[in-house]
Design an enzyme around this catalytic site. Structure first.
Site, PDB file in Angstrom:
ATOM      1  N   CYS A  12     -49.902  56.456   9.924  1.00 18.21           N
ATOM      2  CA  CYS A  12     -51.075  57.314   9.767  1.00 18.21           C
ATOM      3  C   CYS A  12     -51.710  57.200   8.396  1.00 18.21           C
ATOM      4  O   CYS A  12     -51.251  56.474   7.535  1.00 18.21           O
ATOM      5  CB  CYS A  12     -50.635  58.758   9.949  1.00 18.21           C
ATOM      6  SG  CYS A  12     -49.509  59.252   8.631  1.00 18.21           S
ATOM      7  N   CYS A1102     -35.073  14.420  17.432  1.00 20.03           N
ATOM      8  CA  CYS A1102     -34.021  15.303  16.911  1.00 20.03           C
ATOM      9  C   CYS A1102     -32.770  15.208  17.775  1.00 20.03           C
ATOM     10  O   CYS A1102     -32.842  15.291  18.995  1.00 20.03           O
ATOM     11  CB  CYS A1102     -34.533  16.738  16.882  1.00 20.03           C
ATOM     12  SG  CYS A1102     -33.240  17.979  16.723  1.00 20.03           S
ATOM     13  N   CYS A1108     -30.570  20.543   9.499  1.00 17.10           N
ATOM     14  CA  CYS A1108     -31.951  20.611   8.990  1.00 17.10           C
ATOM     15  C   CYS A1108     -32.005  21.119   7.554  1.00 17.10           C
ATOM     16  O   CYS A1108     -32.827  20.676   6.754  1.00 17.10           O
ATOM     17  CB  CYS A1108     -32.803  21.547   9.849  1.00 17.10           C
ATOM     18  SG  CYS A1108     -32.599  21.372  11.616  1.00 17.10           S
ATOM     19  N   CYS A1113     -31.553  14.913   7.660  1.00 16.54           N
ATOM     20  CA  CYS A1113     -31.744  14.713   9.099  1.00 16.54           C
ATOM     21  C   CYS A1113     -31.693  13.223   9.420  1.00 16.54           C
ATOM     22  O   CYS A1113     -32.463  12.425   8.889  1.00 16.54           O
ATOM     23  CB  CYS A1113     -33.082  15.312   9.528  1.00 16.54           C
ATOM     24  SG  CYS A1113     -33.561  14.898  11.207  1.00 16.54           S
TER      25      CYS A1113
END
Length: 1486
Positions: A12, A1102, A1108, A1113
Site C-alpha cells: 500500500c 551440453c 558450468c 565446460c
C-alpha cells in the site's frame, strides 16, 4: 482447489498527518484525504473503475462533532464515552442479533448504551464490486461510569469487544472497525477521492482531529473485503510480515504467560492474535494487547519491531541491554514494514530494521507534520517548510501531541533504556556459554564412535559417499556450502523408489513480489542467529528475575556447547533426555511419536527446562524416530498444553547434516541442535587426512558453513533473526500423508498427500537391515550427480545421447527414440502420474494449427551471456528468430552489435543485478522479462564466477574483468506489489510496444501473487518449476527450494480465472520441459506459452556434466575459455531448430489424436488427463485430483489471453514531454522546455529516453541535449533509463528511484529558493537512486535515502548525504557524498570509487571492509583536484549552499574527505583509464 481465496496479500501507500501541539482541525482530516488521493497509484482499481482495494482514516475521537451529533438526537454523553464503528450484516435479523450481543457485552462491563446511529453514507459513489459487499455501517455510543479514566475504559472495551467477536464468530459480515474512547476509524472499498463523498461525516467541517492516519491498499485479490481495508484499530501497515506464521504460533504459545493486574480477566480475550487473514491485522492485535496490558506505544513498538541491535558495536551498552532483555520475551515481527500508529495521544511511524519501505516527512511552520510513503502528497508553499527528512531503518519517530514534541529514535531509546537497570539485570542473571574457540584442547571433544559403529550410524541415517564428499567435507574444509550447477533432475522424494530422509520432503518457501528476500552476503549486519534458552516470563512484568537466560550465538551446538548446556546445575536450566528411538518389534513409528508427546508433556510439567531429544540409542531392532517428526509433534503438544514457553527443545541427532536439515528442525520448533554424527564423520575425515586441517578448525568451519546456510534460507523468506524463523513452518510438505502432517507438522502446507508413517517405518527398517551388515558399504548416492544404479536422473546419459543424435541427424525417428525414453521414464515429476487420454473425435493432422503457430509459443529460457559462451548465446537467438520463437537474453546484457540482426534476443531480461540494462537494451525487445525468482534458486541472486568475467563479458555488464559478479537477492526496487507495478510502469514508459513479463517460481500461494502481478498490469506471467537450470548455485538451493510447476501452474490458472483476470494475461511455464507430451500436459493445466532451458542447451552440445560454474565446460557451451570454445564448441543453430521442430511435430500429432486443432483449446480440458495409480506404495497414496480441478470462468471470459491489460495511468506528463521534444530529437536539435510536476507524475523522462535510444542509441544525442526544467515534487523514478542527450532539472524534491538505470545525460535537483532548512540536512531524493545506472550524471543538493548507488555501474553523482547500504554492489562510476552516510557503506563494491566527507571522523566505522579500503583524499593530489572539480560542477548545476561552503573553505574540508575504493583496484588507475572522466580531470578555477 489449489487456489485458496482466503489467502490474500497486500501492500500500500500509507501515512499520517498531525498537529504537533494537538490542536484539532478539519484541515488535518481534509489534508489526509488529499494525501490519499495523491497516492492512488499505490493502490489498485478494480474492473468497475470505481472500486478500490480499500482506503481509510484513523483519527482522534472527534469529540466536538460527536457531542453535536448526540445533542441533535437528544442523547447525553458522559465526560468519558466511546464510539464504536461497526460493519453489520445486510440481513436485518442477523444485524439485530449482533446489536443485541454488542449491547449485552457492553452492559456486562457496566457501560451504558447511549444509542445507535446509522452512519450517513452515499452509496452512489461506490462501484458495483464494492456495492455488492457493502455492509450496514452503524455507530454505537457508550458512556462510562463516573470516575473511570480513559485508559480504564479502553481496557474494558477491549475485553468486551473480544467477547462480542467470539460470540459472533459465525457471522462473517460482522466486524468492529473501532470501539474506543480515544480513536475512530472510517474505511471502505471506495476510491480515496470518494471517501468524504461516501462517508458524509468526513466532509462535515465540524469533524476535527489533531491526528489522522491514512492508508491506500493494493490487494492481490479482485474481490477485496471491507474489513481488510486499513487502518486497523491502532495502526496502518505498508509491507508484509514475513515471520507472521511464527509470530502467530508464539502468540498462541504465550497465551498463558500474558497476565496483568490491570485486566484480571484478560484470558477471556484469548486468542489474542488472529491466526488467519491479514498479517497487518495480526500485528495490530498484538499491539492492542500490549497497550491494553499497560505498555505505552513506544515500548510496544520497540518490542515488536526492534532495530538491528545485535551487530551494532557502537550501540550504547544500556540500550543494548534493553533490547536484549526485550528479545527474551518476544521475537521480532520481521519483514518490510512502514507502520503508522496512534492511540489518540501519540502518533508514530516505525520502519523495519532493513529500511525496506519509504517514509518521508515534512514539518511546516503551522506545526503540521506529514509522514508518508511519498513526499509531495499535499501542496504547501516552499517557504512554509521548516524541516524535511525520512524515517530510517529500525527508526521510530513519535509525535507527542500532549507535550507538543517530536521524539526521534535517540530520544525515545534514551527514555526506554533508563526505565529499569536492564544492564545490571542482564549482567547478573544471563549466563553465556564459553565459546568453542576459547576452550582448552581437552574440552573440544573427540570421536566417540569407532569406524564400524560410525559406518552403521551413517547407513541407518542414509548418508551416502556422495554426500560425505560433496556436502559434509566441503562444509568442514571451506566453511561454506558447495556450489553446483544445472538443476535438480531427480524425482521428488515421494516419487523416488530409493529410501529418502524426511527432510527431502520439505521445500523451502521464499519471498517474491509481495515481499523481498534480504541479503545475507552484503547486509549481514541486520541478521542474527543468537539464541536464548530458559523459561519465558510475563512480558507485562519487567523485573530482575525475568532475565534468567542462557545465551549463545548460534543454535548449532558444538560438543562443548552441548556438554555445557546439559550439565548446568541451576534449576532454571534443568536438562532431561528423551530417547527418540523405538523397538520396531514391539511398537510402531506412529505410536512412538504419540508416546513421545505424552512423555515430553509429563517431563515439562515436572520441571524439565531443557528437553533433549536424542536418537543416539539406535541398535539392530531399535530405529530412530525421524527428528523432525519428534520435534514437530512435541512442539504442537507443548503449545496446545500451555507448556512450550516453560521448555526448550534441544535435538541431539544424527540425521541433520546440511543447512536445510537444520532449517527444518528449527522451523518446526527446535531451540538448538547438536548434530553429533556430522561431527563424528568430520572427525574421521580429519583422521584419514581427507581434510588436511585440525579437528577444532574443521568443526568451527562446519558450524560456520551451516550458519551461513541458515542465514541464506532465512533471508530467502526475508527473515533476519533466528528467533523469528523458529516455529515459522515456512515449508511446503510435498508428498506427506495427512496423518503425518496432522500429528507432526501441523500448520505446514501440504496439498497432495503421500508417504505415511508405515512408509517411513519401512524405509527405516530397510536402512537398518543394511546398517548392521559390515560387508554392506555406505551407499554411493546419486542425488547430486548421475550414478549408475543410483537415483534416476531425467537428463541421464542415455537421454542426452539420444537427443543429441536426433538434432544432429534431423531424423524424426531418432527424436522418437529420445521421446520414448522421456515419456516412459519412471515417475519423476507429478505430471508423470497424469496420463493423456485420447479423445474419441480425432482430427486430421492437416487441420491442426501449423508448427509455425506453435513456434510463437516457444521461448528459450533466460541464460545469460557469461553463463553461456557468446557462440552458444547467439546460436540460441539465431535459431529462435529463424522459426519465429523467442530467445531470452538472460541477465547479462547484450552486445548492441546484435540489435536489429537475427542474433538479437527478442526477450530482454531485467534481473536484480541490472547488468547491461540501458534504454537501448530495453527498446530492442519485444518482451521484457522481470526475473523475480529463478526455479533453481528462488530467493537468491544470480552468480557469475570471476573466471567467466572476461573483458568482453565485463564490458557488456559494465563491471571489472576477473571479479565474481553476484546479483542482489532482491530487486532493490521491488519490495512490494506496488513497487512491481512501478517497475512495470517504468518499462512500459520506455518501451510501450513491449510485453512485460514477470517470472515467478512455483510455491504455495503463487496464484495469489500472480493475481497481484496481473493487477499491476503485467502482460505475461512465467511460472517456473524447481527443476530449472542454473549456471551456479548452492547445492541446498538446487535441492530444496521451489516446487513442481504443475502445482504452481494449476494454482495460478485457478486464481486468475477465479479473479476474472485470465483473459488479460498470458501464462507461461518453464522447468524441465522436454517433449510434446510435456507441452500437451502443461497446456491442459493452463499454459499457453512454454520456456525451454536445458533442452536447447543439450541440443547445442551440453553433456550435462554439472561443471558450468568452473568455466571448463568440455563442449564450449558454458565457458568463456577461448581454447575450449574454439576447439570443442560445435553447437550450430540448426540443432536447436531441429529440436523445436520435433517438439512441434509431436505436439501436433497428439493434438490431432485428442481432436483439438488449436493449442489454446486444450487449456482447462482436464478431462483429457487421468490420474494414474502410481507404481510404489508412496506414489499410490498421492492425491493429484486437485491438479485436475478448474475454476469457474467469469461469463464471457476465456481461459486464456484474449485482450490487453492497459494501465489506468498513461503517464500524461511523459507523453507531453515526448510530443513536444520529438521533432527536435528527429532533427538532432537542442531544445529547452518547462513544466510543473507533482508526485503523481512518475517515470518522467522515460518515454523521451526510449525514443532517443530507439532512434539514436544510448548516447547518440549527447551532443545536442533536450533540456527540461521542472518545478514541484517528482513522482517515483524521475529520470529512469535516462539516455544521453536528456537533461532534467528539478526545483523541489523527488521520490524513490531517481536516475534508476540511467545511461547518460544529466539530472540536477535543487531545493526551492528561499527554503528555510539547510539542504544537506534535508532529504531531497528517496531510496534506491541510481540503481543499475550505467552512465550519466546526477547532482542533488540534499540527502538521499537508503541504498543510494546500489549496482551503480558508471554514473557520476554528487549528493549531500545518504542512508544505509550506500554504493552496495557498485561496479563502476563515481559517487561523491558531501554529508553523513548510513552504515554498511560499500558492501559488495567491486568497481568505481567514492568520495565521502567525514566531518565527525567516524565514517570508517560505517564502511563494510570486506571488499573495499578507505584512503585519505588529501594524500592524493590528483584526486583532490578531481573532487574539487566535481563539487564545482555540483554547485553550478544545483546552486548548493553546502557545496559553496566546502569550496570556500577548501583547505579545511579537503582533509576531511575519504576515498573508498575496491581493494582490488589500483588507486593510480582509478581516474586514468576512464576516458569519459575527462571533464572531471579539469582543474577548476578556484
Amino acid at each position: 482447489m489449489l487456489y485458496d481465496k482466503s489467502l490474500e496479500r497486500d501492500n500500500c501507500g500509507f501515512g499520517l498527518i498531525a498537529h504537533i501541539e494537538g490542536e484539532p482541525s478539519h484541515k488535518v482530516v481534509r489534508t489526509a484525504i488529499h494525501a490519499l488521493a495523491r497516492m492512488q497509484h499505490r493502490g489498485a482499481i478494480l474492473a468497475d473503475g470505481k472500486t478500490g482495494d480499500g482506503c481509510g482514516l484513523l483519527l482522534q475521537k472527534p469529540d466536538r462533532f460527536f457531542r453535536i451529533v448526540a445533542q441533535e438526537r437528544g442523547w447525553r454523553l458522559a465526560k468519558n464515552y466511546a464510539v464504536g464503528m461497526l460493519f453489520l450484516n445486510k440481513d436485518p435479523e442477523l444485524a439485530a442479533a449482533a446489536r443485541r450481543i454488542v449491547e449485552e457485552e457492553l452492559q456486562r462491563e457496566t457501560l451504558s448504551i447511549v444509542g445507535w446511529r446509522d452512519v450517513p453514507t452515499n452509496e452512489g459513489v461506490l462501484g458495483e464490486i464494492a456495492l455488492s459487499s457493502l455492509p450496514r455501517i452503524e455507530q454505537i455510543f457508550v458512556n462510562a461510569p463516573a470516575g473511570w479514566r480513559p485508559r480504564d475504559m479502553e481496557r474494558r472495551l477491549f475485553i468486551a469487544r473480544r467477547r462480542i467477536e467470539k460470540r459472533l464468530e459465525a457471522d462473517k459480515d460482522f466486524y468492529v472497525c473501532s470501539l474506543s474512547n480515544l480513536v475512530n476509524i472510517y474505511k471502505g472499498l471506495c476510491m480515496p477521492t470518494d471517501l468524504p463523498r461516501f462517508y458524509l461525516d468526513l466532509a462535515d467541517l465540524r469533524l476535527e482531529s489533531a491526528i489522522c492516519l491514512f492508508h491506500q491498499r493494493f490487494s492481490t485479490n479482485t474481490v477485496p473485503r471491507w474489513p481488510l481495508a486499513q487502518p486497523f484499530r491502532y495502526l496502518a501497515h505498508n509491507g508484509e510480515i514475513n515471520t507472521i506464521t511464527g509470530n502467530r504460533q508464539w502468540a498462541r504459545a504465550r497465551t498463558y504467560k500474558f497476565q496483568t493486574p490491570l485486566i484480571p480477566d484478560l484470558h477471556d480475550a484469548a486468542p489474542f492474535v488472529n491466526e488467519t487473514g491479514s498479517d497487518s491485522s495480526s500485528m495490530d492485535n498484538m499491539l492492542e494487547l500490549l497497550l491494553a496490558g499497560g505498555m505505552d506505544i513506544i515500548r510496544a513498538m520497540r518490542l515488536l519491531v526492534p532495530p538491528a541491535w545485535q551487530n551494532n558495536p557502537d550501540m550504547d551498552p544500556e540500550l543494548r541491554a534493553f533490547f536484549d532483555f526485550n528479545s527474551m520475551h518476544m521475537e521480532p515481527w520481521d519483514g518490510p514494514a512502514g507502520i503508522v500508529m496512534s492511540d489518540g495521544r501519540f502518533a508514530a511511524c516505525n520502519l523495519d530494521r532493513n529500511g525496506l519501505r519509504p517514509a518521508r516527512y515534512v514539518i511546516t511552520k503551522d506545526k503540521l507534520i506529514t509522514c508518508a510513503s511519498e513526499v509531495g502528497i499535499w501542496d504547501y508553499q516552499p517557504d512554509e517548510v521548516v524541516e524535511k527528512g525520512r524515517v530510517g531503518p529500525g527508526e521510530l519517530m513519535v509525535i507527542d501531541t500532549r507535550s507538543g514534541r517530536i521524539l526521534h529514535s535517540a530520544e525515545t531509546d534514551d527514555d526506554l533504556k533508563s526505565r529499569h537497570p536492564y544492564k545490571e539485570w542482564m549482567e547478573k542473571n544471563v549466563r553465556r556459554l564459553v565459546p568453542f574457540e576459547d576452550l582448552p584442547d581437552e574440552e573440544v571433544g573427540s570421536r566417540e564412535l569407532d569406524d564400524d559403529t560410525l559406518a552403521s550410524y551413517q547407513k541407518q541415517f542414509n548418508y551416502s559417499a556422495e554426500e560425505l564428499d560433496s556436502v559434509i567435507r566441503v562444509l568442514g574444509e571451506n566453511g561454506q556450502e558447495a556450489v553446483g550447477s544445472m538443476g535438480d533432475d531427480t524425482p521428488f522424494a515421494v516419487l523416488s523408489s530409493q529410501p529418502r530422509i524426511i527432510y527431502d520432503y520439505f521445500r523451502q518457501q521464499f519471498a517474491q513480489v509481495t515481499n523481498p528476500p534480504i541479503d545475507p552476503l552484503r547486509e549481514a549486519h541486520v541478521m542474527s542467529l543468537a539464541t536464548s534458552i530458559g523459561r519465558e516470563m510475563n512480558v507485562f512484568c519487567e523485573a530482575e528475575g525475568q532475565a534468567h537466560r542462557l545465551s549463545f550465538k548460534s543454535p548449532i551446538l558444538l560438543y562443548s556447547d552441548f556438554k555445557q548446556l546439559t550439565t548446568m546445575k541451576e534449576e532454571h536450566y534443568r536438562a532431561d533426555t528423551l530417547d527418540i528411538t523405538f523397538d520396531v518389534t514391539k511398537t510402531t513409528l506412529e505410536a512412538t511419536v504419540k508416546e513421545l508427546c505424552d512423555k515430553a508433556e509429563k517431563m515439562v510439567r515436572s520441571g524439565t527446562v531443557l528437553l533433549v531429544l536424542s536418537d543416539r540409542n539406535i541398535a539392530k531392532d531399535r530405529l530412530p524416530v525421524p527428528a523432525p517428526m519428534a520435534v514437530g509433534a512435541i512442539q504442537t503438544r507443548l503449545v496446545d498444553q500451555s507448556l512450550r514457553c516453560d521448555a526448550n527443545i534441544i535435538v541431539e541427532t544424527a540425521s541433520a547434516r546440511d543447512p536445510h536439515h537444520f532449517a527444518v528442525l528449527l522451523g518446526f520448533g527446535a531451540t538448538a541442535i547438536y548434530p553429533y554424527l556430522a561431527y563424528e564423520t568430520l572427525g574421521r575425515l580429519v583422521d584419514t587426512h581427507a581434510i588436511a586441517k585440525d579437528y577444532r578448525t574443521v568443526m568451527l568451519n562446519y558450524r560456520n558453513g551451516i550458519n551461513k546456510g541458515l542465514y541464506k534460507i532465512m533471508s530467502k523468506m526475508g527473515i533476519s533473526t533466528i528467533a523469528s524463523y523458529r516455529c515459522s513452518k515456512l515449508f511446503e510438505a510435498v508428498g506427506l500423508h495427512d496423518d503425518v502432517v496432522g500429528l507432526c507438522f501441523q500448520g505446514a502446507v501440504s496439498r497432495i498427500g503421500g508417504a505415511s508413517f508405515e512408509d517411513f517405518q519401512q524405509d527405516l527398517l530397510n536402512l537398518s537391515k543394511r546398517a548392521w551388515l559390515a560387508r554392506k558399504p555406505i551407499s554411493q548416492g546419486g542425488l547430486l550427480k548421475y550414478v549408475h544404479g543410483g537415483e534416476y536422473h531425467a537428463y541421464n546419459p542415455d537421454v542426452v545421447r539420444t537427443l543429441q543424435q536426433a538434432v544432429q541427424s534431423g531424423e524424426y525417428s531418432d527424436y522418437q527414440e529420445y521421446a520414448k525414453l522421456v515419456n516412459e521414464r519412471p515417475a519423476t515429476t507429478l505430471r508423470d502420474l497424469l496420463a493423456i487420454t485420447p479423445g474419441e473425435n480425432a482430427v486430421n493432422i492437416a487441420d491442426v494449427e501449423p508448427a509455425s503457430e506453435l513456434f510463437k509459443r516457444f521461448d528459450t529460457a533466460a541464460m545469460s551471456i557469461g553463463a553461456l559462451s557468446p557462440e552458444a548465446h547467439e546460436a540460441l537467438a539465431e535459431a529462435m528468430n529463424s522459426i519465429g520463437g523467442n530467445s531470452n537474453s538472460g541477465e547479462g546484457g547484450e552486445d548492441p552489435a546484435r540489435y536489429g540482426t537475427n542474433k538479437v534476443s527478442r526477450i530482454k531480461q531485467v534481473a536484480s543485478g541490472r547488468f547491461g540494462v540501458t534504454p537501448a537494451y530495453l527498446v530492442n525487445a519485444d518482451v521484457i522479462q522481470i526475473k523475480v525468482a529463478q526455479g533453481a534458486k528462488p530467493g537468491e541472486g544470480g552468480q557469475l564466477p570471476g573466471d567467466k568475467v572476461t573483458p568482453y563479458i565485463a564490458k557488456l555488464r559494465y563491471s571489472v574483468p576477473g571479479v565474481t559478479l553476484i546479483s542482489p537477492p532482491p530487486h532493490h526496487d521491488i519490495y512490494s506489489i506496488e513497487d512491481l507495478a512501478q517497475l512495470i510502469f517504468d518499462l512500459k514508459q520506455v518501451n510501450p510496444k513491449a510485453m512485460i513479463s514477470v517470472k515467478l517460481v512455483s510455491e504455495p500461494g503463487v496464484g495469489t501473487i500472480a493475481t497481484g502481478v496481473a493487477k499491476a498490469y503485467a502482460d505475461l506471467i512465467t511460472i517456473a518449476g524447481y527443476d530449472g537450470g542454473t549456471g551456479a548455485s548452492p547445492l541446498s538451493s538446487v535441492k530444496y527450494a521451489g516446487c513442481p510447476w504443475e502445482l504452481g501452474l494449476v494454482e495460478t490458472q485457478q486464481a486468475l480465472v477465479a479473479n476474472g483476470l485470465r483473459h488479460k494475461i498470458r501464462l507461461q511455464v518453464d522447468g524441465g520441459l522436454k517433449t510434446g507430451v510435456d507441452i500437451i500436459k502443461a497446456a491442459i493445466l493452463g499454459a499457453e506459452s512454454f520456456g525451454f532451458g536445458t533442452g536447447p542447451m543439450v541440443a547445442l552440445g551440453c553433456k550435462y556434466l554439472r561443471i558450468c560454474h568452473l568455466n571448463n565446460c568440455a563442449t564450449g557451451v558454458a565457458t568463456q575459455d577461448d581454447k575450449l570454445r574454439k576447439n570443442h564448441y560445435h553447437g550450430l543453430p540448426f540443432k536447436v531448430t531441429n529440436y523445436f521442430e520435433f517438439i512441434a511435430r509431436e505436439t501436433r500429432e497428439l493434438m490431432a489424436q485428442l481432436g483439438v486443432t488449436r493449442l489454446v483449446d486444450l487449456i482447462g480440458r482436464t478431462d483429457l488427463l487421468k490420474e494414474l495409480d502410481g507404481f510404489t506404495a508412496k506414489q499410490q497414496k498421492l492425491a493429484l485430483s486437485k491438479l485436475l480441478e478448474t475454476a469457474e470462468p467469469h461469463p464471457g471470459k476465456a481461459l486464456y489471453c484474449t485482450e490487453n491489460n492497459p494501465p489506468f495511468d498513461n503517464g500524461l506528463l511523459n507523453a507531453q514531454l515526448l510530443q513536444q521534444a520529438k521533432p527536435f530529437v528527429d532533427e538532432r536539435q537542442s531544445k529547452t522546455f518547462w513544466f510543473d510536476i507533482r508526485n503523481t507524475d512518475r517515470s518522467v523522462g522515460a518515454s523521451l529516453s526510449g525514443y532517443i535510444a530507439q532512434t539514436h542509441g544510448d548516447q547518440g544525442l549527447a551532443a545536442d541535449p533536450i533540456k527540461a526544467y521542472f518545478n514541484g515534487t517528482a513522482g517515483q523514478s524521475f529520470g529512469v533509463w535516462n539516455a544521453g542527450g536528456v537533461e532534467l532539472y528539478l526545483t523541489g524534491d523527488a521520490n524513490d528511484y531517481v536516475g534508476k538505470g540511467m545511461a547518460g545525460g544529466l539530472i540536477a535537483i535543487r531545493p526551492p529558493v528561499g527554503s528555510a532548512f539547510r539542504s544537506h540536512e534535508a532529504s531531497i531524493i528517496g531510496n534506491t537512486c541510481l540503481y543499475g545506472a550505467t552512465g550519466g550524471r546526477l547532482y542533488a543538493a540534499g540527502r538521499a535515502g537508503e541504498r543510494f548507488g546500489v549496482r551503480n555501474s558508471g554514473a557520476i553523482t554528487v549528493v549531500e548525504g545518504i542512508g544505509d547500504n550506500g554504493c552496495e554492489y557498485m561496479t563502476g562510476g563515481i559517487v561523491c557524498i558531501l554529508g553523513k552516510t548510513g552504515v554498511n557503506f560499500g558492501a559488495g563494491m567491486t568497481g568505481g570509487f567514492a568520495y565521502v566527507l567525514d566531518e565527525s571522523g567516524d565514517f570508517r566505522k560505517r564502511v563494510n571492509p570486506e571488499l573495499v579500503e578507505v584512503l585519505s583524499v588529501d594524500a592524493l593530489a590528483i584526486h583532490e583536484e578531481h573532487l574539487r572539480g566535481l563539487i564545482t560542477e555540483h554547485v553550478q548545476h544545483t546552486g548548493s549552499q553546502r557545496g559553496e561552503e566546502i569550496l570556500a573553505n577548501w583547505s579545511t574540508f579537503a582533509t576531511k574527505f575519504a576515498l573508498v575504493k575496491p581493494k582490488s583496484s589500483d588507486v593510480k588507475a582509478l581516474l586514468g583509464h576512464r576516458s569519459r572522466s575527462a571533464a572531471e580531470l579539469r582543474v577548476q578555477a578556484q
